[in-house]
Write a protein that holds these residues in place. Structure first.
Motif, PDB file in Angstrom:
ATOM      1  N   ALA A   1       0.809  -1.211   0.000  1.00  0.00           N
ATOM      2  CA  ALA A   1       0.000   0.000   0.000  1.00  0.00           C
ATOM      3  C   ALA A   1       0.847   1.268   0.000  1.00  0.00           C
ATOM      4  N   VAL A   2       2.177   1.132   0.128  1.00  0.00           N
ATOM      5  CA  VAL A   2       3.074   2.283   0.064  1.00  0.00           C
ATOM      6  C   VAL A   2       3.427   2.544  -1.395  1.00  0.00           C
ATOM      7  N   LEU A   3       3.253   3.786  -1.836  1.00  0.00           N
ATOM      8  CA  LEU A   3       3.462   4.139  -3.241  1.00  0.00           C
ATOM      9  C   LEU A   3       4.924   4.526  -3.464  1.00  0.00           C
ATOM     10  N   PRO A   4       5.613   3.874  -4.415  1.00  0.00           N
ATOM     11  CA  PRO A   4       7.064   4.047  -4.510  1.00  0.00           C
ATOM     12  C   PRO A   4       7.530   5.299  -5.240  1.00  0.00           C
ATOM     13  N   TYR A   5       6.727   5.846  -6.159  1.00  0.00           N
ATOM     14  CA  TYR A   5       7.175   6.981  -6.968  1.00  0.00           C
ATOM     15  C   TYR A   5       6.112   8.078  -7.026  1.00  0.00           C
ATOM     16  N   LYS A   6       6.581   9.288  -7.309  1.00  0.00           N
ATOM     17  CA  LYS A   6       5.680  10.433  -7.517  1.00  0.00           C
ATOM     18  C   LYS A   6       6.353  11.400  -8.487  1.00  0.00           C
ATOM     19  N   PRO A   7       5.573  12.204  -9.202  1.00  0.00           N
ATOM     20  CA  PRO A   7       6.181  13.205 -10.078  1.00  0.00           C
ATOM     21  C   PRO A   7       6.828  14.312  -9.260  1.00  0.00           C
ATOM     22  N   GLY A   8       8.036  14.695  -9.642  1.00  0.00           N
ATOM     23  CA  GLY A   8       8.649  15.873  -9.038  1.00  0.00           C
ATOM     24  C   GLY A   8       8.132  17.151  -9.664  1.00  0.00           C
ATOM     25  N   TRP A   9       7.450  17.006 -10.796  1.00  0.00           N
ATOM     26  CA  TRP A   9       6.858  18.163 -11.489  1.00  0.00           C
ATOM     27  C   TRP A   9       5.621  17.714 -12.234  1.00  0.00           C
ATOM     28  N   LEU A  10       4.593  18.568 -12.203  1.00  0.00           N
ATOM     29  CA  LEU A  10       3.402  18.404 -13.035  1.00  0.00           C
ATOM     30  C   LEU A  10       3.011  19.779 -13.565  1.00  0.00           C
ATOM     31  N   PRO A  11       2.322  19.845 -14.701  1.00  0.00           N
ATOM     32  CA  PRO A  11       1.853  21.144 -15.182  1.00  0.00           C
ATOM     33  C   PRO A  11       0.949  21.805 -14.143  1.00  0.00           C
ATOM     34  N   ASP A  12       0.873  23.131 -14.186  1.00  0.00           N
ATOM     35  CA  ASP A  12       0.014  23.863 -13.260  1.00  0.00           C
ATOM     36  C   ASP A  12      -1.429  23.370 -13.354  1.00  0.00           C
ATOM     37  N   GLY A  13      -2.067  23.262 -12.216  1.00  0.00           N
ATOM     38  CA  GLY A  13      -3.484  22.908 -12.182  1.00  0.00           C
ATOM     39  C   GLY A  13      -3.777  21.454 -11.910  1.00  0.00           C
ATOM     40  N   PHE A  14      -2.781  20.579 -11.986  1.00  0.00           N
ATOM     41  CA  PHE A  14      -3.022  19.158 -11.774  1.00  0.00           C
ATOM     42  C   PHE A  14      -2.983  18.821 -10.287  1.00  0.00           C
ATOM     43  N   LYS A  15      -4.075  18.223  -9.802  1.00  0.00           N
ATOM     44  CA  LYS A  15      -4.222  17.854  -8.398  1.00  0.00           C
ATOM     45  C   LYS A  15      -4.552  16.365  -8.291  1.00  0.00           C
ATOM     46  N   GLU A  16      -4.087  15.738  -7.217  1.00  0.00           N
ATOM     47  CA  GLU A  16      -4.264  14.289  -7.074  1.00  0.00           C
ATOM     48  C   GLU A  16      -5.722  13.942  -6.771  1.00  0.00           C
ATOM     49  N   THR A  17      -6.230  12.925  -7.447  1.00  0.00           N
ATOM     50  CA  THR A  17      -7.644  12.545  -7.310  1.00  0.00           C
ATOM     51  C   THR A  17      -7.863  11.078  -6.989  1.00  0.00           C
ATOM     52  N   LEU A  18      -6.845  10.249  -7.098  1.00  0.00           N
ATOM     53  CA  LEU A  18      -7.052   8.811  -6.915  1.00  0.00           C
ATOM     54  C   LEU A  18      -5.768   8.138  -6.468  1.00  0.00           C
ATOM     55  N   ARG A  19      -5.902   7.172  -5.551  1.00  0.00           N
ATOM     56  CA  ARG A  19      -4.818   6.274  -5.182  1.00  0.00           C
ATOM     57  C   ARG A  19      -5.382   4.858  -5.122  1.00  0.00           C
ATOM     58  N   ALA A  20      -4.654   3.919  -5.686  1.00  0.00           N
ATOM     59  CA  ALA A  20      -5.127   2.538  -5.697  1.00  0.00           C
ATOM     60  C   ALA A  20      -3.939   1.598  -5.720  1.00  0.00           C
ATOM     61  N   ALA A  21      -4.130   0.399  -5.180  1.00  0.00           N
ATOM     62  CA  ALA A  21      -3.036  -0.565  -5.147  1.00  0.00           C
ATOM     63  C   ALA A  21      -3.577  -1.976  -5.095  1.00  0.00           C
ATOM     64  N   LYS A  22      -2.775  -2.884  -5.604  1.00  0.00           N
ATOM     65  CA  LYS A  22      -3.041  -4.309  -5.514  1.00  0.00           C
ATOM     66  C   LYS A  22      -1.849  -4.976  -4.828  1.00  0.00           C
ATOM     67  N   PRO A  23      -2.061  -6.086  -4.107  1.00  0.00           N
ATOM     68  CA  PRO A  23      -0.936  -6.752  -3.448  1.00  0.00           C
ATOM     69  C   PRO A  23       0.152  -7.103  -4.453  1.00  0.00           C
ATOM     70  N   ASN A  24       1.410  -7.051  -3.996  1.00  0.00           N
ATOM     71  CA  ASN A  24       2.533  -7.437  -4.853  1.00  0.00           C
ATOM     72  C   ASN A  24       2.296  -8.820  -5.445  1.00  0.00           C
ATOM     73  N   PRO A  25       2.566  -9.002  -6.749  1.00  0.00           N
ATOM     74  CA  PRO A  25       3.249  -8.075  -7.659  1.00  0.00           C
ATOM     75  C   PRO A  25       2.310  -7.241  -8.513  1.00  0.00           C
ATOM     76  N   GLY A  26       1.135  -6.926  -8.008  1.00  0.00           N
ATOM     77  CA  GLY A  26       0.191  -6.121  -8.767  1.00  0.00           C
ATOM     78  C   GLY A  26       0.598  -4.659  -8.821  1.00  0.00           C
ATOM     79  N   PRO A  27      -0.116  -3.847  -9.604  1.00  0.00           N
ATOM     80  CA  PRO A  27       0.256  -2.441  -9.800  1.00  0.00           C
ATOM     81  C   PRO A  27      -0.254  -1.527  -8.693  1.00  0.00           C
ATOM     82  N   GLN A  28       0.382  -0.376  -8.579  1.00  0.00           N
ATOM     83  CA  GLN A  28      -0.052   0.706  -7.696  1.00  0.00           C
ATOM     84  C   GLN A  28      -0.284   1.928  -8.572  1.00  0.00           C
ATOM     85  N   THR A  29      -1.374   2.650  -8.326  1.00  0.00           N
ATOM     86  CA  THR A  29      -1.788   3.710  -9.240  1.00  0.00           C
ATOM     87  C   THR A  29      -2.073   5.005  -8.504  1.00  0.00           C
ATOM     88  N   ARG A  30      -1.638   6.108  -9.115  1.00  0.00           N
ATOM     89  CA  ARG A  30      -1.975   7.447  -8.644  1.00  0.00           C
ATOM     90  C   ARG A  30      -2.460   8.243  -9.847  1.00  0.00           C
TER      91      ARG A  30
END
Length: 332
Positions: free
Chosen positions: A81-110
């Motif tokens: 459930a710990v998310l390994p990466y994040k953008p160090g930069w995004l265009p202006d106006g982009f805000k986080e709206t979703l977090r999701a994860a599946k048990p390893n080795p499944g994907p984690q999504t932001r």
């Protein structure tokens, strides 16, 4: 901040997770094979470097390690459930709206949204052995991220998808939908990607006892028009990327009756109801058990099981404190 409808939010979650969870590629075998090739066929290795070759696994772009020095690999998070990466930069106006994860080795999504400026989704998948057939990718689709070769391709209905491996542990997929100049923006986001290892997918539900043939396969936290929401998913045991069998949700909105009539039912000692499979505003809906819990929100358990089984699951679900403090914020 974008006002998301429940329909759009759910559609984005399910389309993205199902697409990436079922088709996310693996990479260890590819790296092993390339290391062997670099020892036995140096001429070919040099040609690959010159051509900046990338690979596609089972039709999905796969990042390829470039023949350059790389930093030591970090380990896969022990807590999925710990998310390994994040953008160090995004265009202006982009805000986080979703977090999701599946048990390893499944994907984690932001996911980050900026209304009409589009959406940006980041999916991290732990690399593992067991790949598929590999084909050479065309040069126009290749990208280089800190000396590592990756891919940028248009995916029907998914926008531009960039794929690369920033280390020897994770494969990253960056999806840009309805974003202006997606190739330029995507390249910069990829170049400025940083380790996180602090952000979590922390929902408000936890399964109690599940039927023996089911197990937890994913958690999603997101916002609807009524506030924060959590989805828990269960699939058949040992098949984490298979189709979801049962979903438990906590949200402000009452479930849609569709063309069915609610049947009164005691759920968790409260007056709830059951709904049979039906057609509604979201299309076909499975058997459902629902009850309004403390705080006025609805606990909804639905899926391809009979009413008695869904009721047992609903009675056993634990309501716990969740975290939505990240919603509507830029990466910190």
């Amino acid at each position: 901040m974008t006002r998301l409808s429940e329909e759009n939010t759910e559609l984005l979650i399910r389309e993205s997770l199902e697409h990436l969870a079922t088709r996310a590629p693996d990479g260890a075998e590819i790296r092993d094979a390339l290391d062997q090739r670099s020892r036995s066929r140096p001429t070919m290795a040099l040609a690959l470097v010159a051509a900046a070759v990338a690979l596609i696994a089972l039709g999905v772009p796969l990042a390829l390690r470039a023949y350059t020095a790389v930093p030591p690999a970090s380990q896969v998070n022990a807590d999925w459930a710990v998310l390994p990466y994040k953008p160090g930069w995004l265009p202006d106006g982009f805000k986080e709206t979703l977090r999701a994860a599946k048990p390893n080795p499944g994907p984690q999504t932001r996911e980050w949204s900026a209304g009409e400026q589009g959406q940006i989704q980041l999916t991290s998948t732990p690399l593992a052995k067991g790949g598929g057939p590999w084909t050479i990718a065309p040069a126009p689709n290749q990208i280089i991220v800190h000396g590592r070769v990756g891919m940028a391709v248009e995916v029907y209905g998914q926008g531009l998808l960039l794929t690369w491996s920033p280390d020897d542990v994770y494969l990253l997929n960056l999806r840009l939908l309805n974003v202006k100049d997606p190739r330029v923006v995507g390249q910069r986001v990829a170049d400025e990607m940083v380790r996180d290892d602090h952000a979590r997918v922390s929902g408000e539900l936890r399964f109690g006892k599940l039927p023996d043939d089911l197990e937890l396969s994913g958690v999603s936290t997101f916002m609807t028009v009524g506030g924060g929401a959590t989805d828990l998913e269960a699939t058949r045991a040992g098949q984490p990327t298979a189709a979801v069998v049962v979903t438990a949700s906590l949200r402000a909105e009452r479930p849609d009756n569709g063309d069915a009539t609610p049947v009164p039912l005691r759920v968790r000692g409260l007056d709830g109801f059951a709904l049979p499979p039906r057609e509604g505003r979201l299309g076909h809906q499975d058997e459902t058990v629902a009850v309004q819990v403390e705080g006025g929100r609805w606990l909804i358990v639905s899926g391809k099981r009979d009413q008695a089984t869904l009721l047992d699951i609903a009675n056993g679900v634990q309501l716990i404190p969740g975290d939505y403090g990240w919603f509507g914020k830029v990466p910190e």
